[in-house]
Design an enzyme around this catalytic site. Sequence first.
Site, PDB file in Angstrom:
ATOM      1  N   ASN A 189       2.640   5.855 -10.304  1.00  0.00           N
ATOM      2  CA  ASN A 189       1.413   5.698 -11.079  1.00  0.00           C
ATOM      3  C   ASN A 189       0.200   5.344 -10.237  1.00  0.00           C
ATOM      4  O   ASN A 189      -0.930   5.605 -10.653  1.00  0.00           O
ATOM      5  CB  ASN A 189       1.648   4.616 -12.138  1.00  0.00           C
ATOM      6  CG  ASN A 189       0.378   4.179 -12.819  1.00  0.00           C
ATOM      7  OD1 ASN A 189      -0.226   4.936 -13.579  1.00  0.00           O
ATOM      8  ND2 ASN A 189      -0.059   2.949 -12.538  1.00  0.00           N
ATOM      9  N   TYR A 191      -9.659  14.455  -6.527  1.00  0.00           N
ATOM     10  CA  TYR A 191      -8.761  13.947  -7.565  1.00  0.00           C
ATOM     11  C   TYR A 191      -7.986  15.104  -8.202  1.00  0.00           C
ATOM     12  O   TYR A 191      -6.761  15.044  -8.341  1.00  0.00           O
ATOM     13  CB  TYR A 191      -9.570  13.204  -8.624  1.00  0.00           C
ATOM     14  CG  TYR A 191      -8.734  12.508  -9.670  1.00  0.00           C
ATOM     15  CD1 TYR A 191      -8.144  11.275  -9.400  1.00  0.00           C
ATOM     16  CD2 TYR A 191      -8.533  13.075 -10.924  1.00  0.00           C
ATOM     17  CE1 TYR A 191      -7.371  10.626 -10.348  1.00  0.00           C
ATOM     18  CE2 TYR A 191      -7.753  12.433 -11.886  1.00  0.00           C
ATOM     19  CZ  TYR A 191      -7.190  11.205 -11.593  1.00  0.00           C
ATOM     20  OH  TYR A 191      -6.415  10.573 -12.547  1.00  0.00           O
ATOM     21  N   ASP A 218       0.867  -1.171   0.000  1.00  0.00           N
ATOM     22  CA  ASP A 218       0.000   0.000   0.000  1.00  0.00           C
ATOM     23  C   ASP A 218       0.906   1.224   0.000  1.00  0.00           C
ATOM     24  O   ASP A 218       1.622   1.467   0.981  1.00  0.00           O
ATOM     25  CB  ASP A 218      -0.890  -0.036   1.241  1.00  0.00           C
ATOM     26  CG  ASP A 218      -1.759   1.208   1.392  1.00  0.00           C
ATOM     27  OD1 ASP A 218      -1.637   2.138   0.562  1.00  0.00           O
ATOM     28  OD2 ASP A 218      -2.555   1.257   2.351  1.00  0.00           O
ATOM     29  N   VAL A 219       0.900   2.008  -1.090  1.00  0.00           N
ATOM     30  CA  VAL A 219       1.839   3.126  -1.188  1.00  0.00           C
ATOM     31  C   VAL A 219       1.568   4.222  -0.165  1.00  0.00           C
ATOM     32  O   VAL A 219       2.417   5.086   0.059  1.00  0.00           O
ATOM     33  CB  VAL A 219       1.857   3.741  -2.604  1.00  0.00           C
ATOM     34  CG1 VAL A 219       2.369   2.750  -3.627  1.00  0.00           C
ATOM     35  CG2 VAL A 219       0.482   4.281  -2.990  1.00  0.00           C
ATOM     36  N   LYS A 246      -3.891  15.826  -8.122  1.00  0.00           N
ATOM     37  CA  LYS A 246      -3.128  15.835  -9.364  1.00  0.00           C
ATOM     38  C   LYS A 246      -2.448  17.194  -9.593  1.00  0.00           C
ATOM     39  O   LYS A 246      -1.348  17.260 -10.143  1.00  0.00           O
ATOM     40  CB  LYS A 246      -4.022  15.451 -10.537  1.00  0.00           C
ATOM     41  CG  LYS A 246      -4.457  13.989 -10.503  1.00  0.00           C
ATOM     42  CD  LYS A 246      -3.260  13.041 -10.454  1.00  0.00           C
ATOM     43  CE  LYS A 246      -3.653  11.587 -10.539  1.00  0.00           C
ATOM     44  NZ  LYS A 246      -2.470  10.690 -10.556  1.00  0.00           N
TER      45      LYS A 246
END
Length: 246
Positions: A83, A151, A56-57, A155
């Site tokens: 990614n 989101y 889990d990043v 980003k």
Amino acid sequence: MTRIAMITGAGSGVGRAVAQGLDAAGFATVLGGRKREALEETAAGLTNQTLVAPADVGDPLAVKAVFAQTAQTFGRLDVLFNNAGMGTPAIPIEELSFEQWQAIVAVNLTGAFLCTQEAVRMMKAQTPQGGRIINNGSISADRPRPHSAPYTATKHAITGLTKSTILDGRPFDITAGQIDIGNAATEMTQRMTQGVLQPDGKLAVEPRMDVRHVADAVAYMASLPLDANVPFLTVMATKMPLYGRG
């Protein structure tokens, strides 16, 4: 000398395609992601040496463990492709829960930061020194879709992380770049074929492009010598309605 690349979110979609593209370009790969089974499926299609490293990043200890495995297996890291990412339902900002906000920030932003941090540590310490970090920014790093605040915010933040990494990594031959992707044909964009909300309130089907074009672009960025860099690159479906979104 074989170059080593780590791909997060490598179990499907863009991550799997990029792993295949980097493998074809001669890289050995470290495949990160939550689901071992999906990562094993990606690895089965590769020809060069591969390390499957589920994690889990958003978990600092899990990220440290993946980089320790990478160092033990390969001794160095030349490229990191940040990614791993997720989205939230397209609902009004006031209806999003705190938990939804936290979940997307943990994966999209904190995960990219933690992996970048460990990559920089590793790239500074290795001989020869240096490496490259490539971030998946998305078209949403430039302009939003309706009802996409978490989101879009993460980003946009990735753009700041990319620029800071370029600056802070400069003395150590570490650089960074960002690829902003528009409507690659993956599981995540399947909804585009059914119609998605537009700024004028209408639903519209949006064109998509073959995800292999993304893999080719990342492979190009990754294959450059460290005295050259592509800071930002956009690859998108030609007829998607990006220009007109603001």
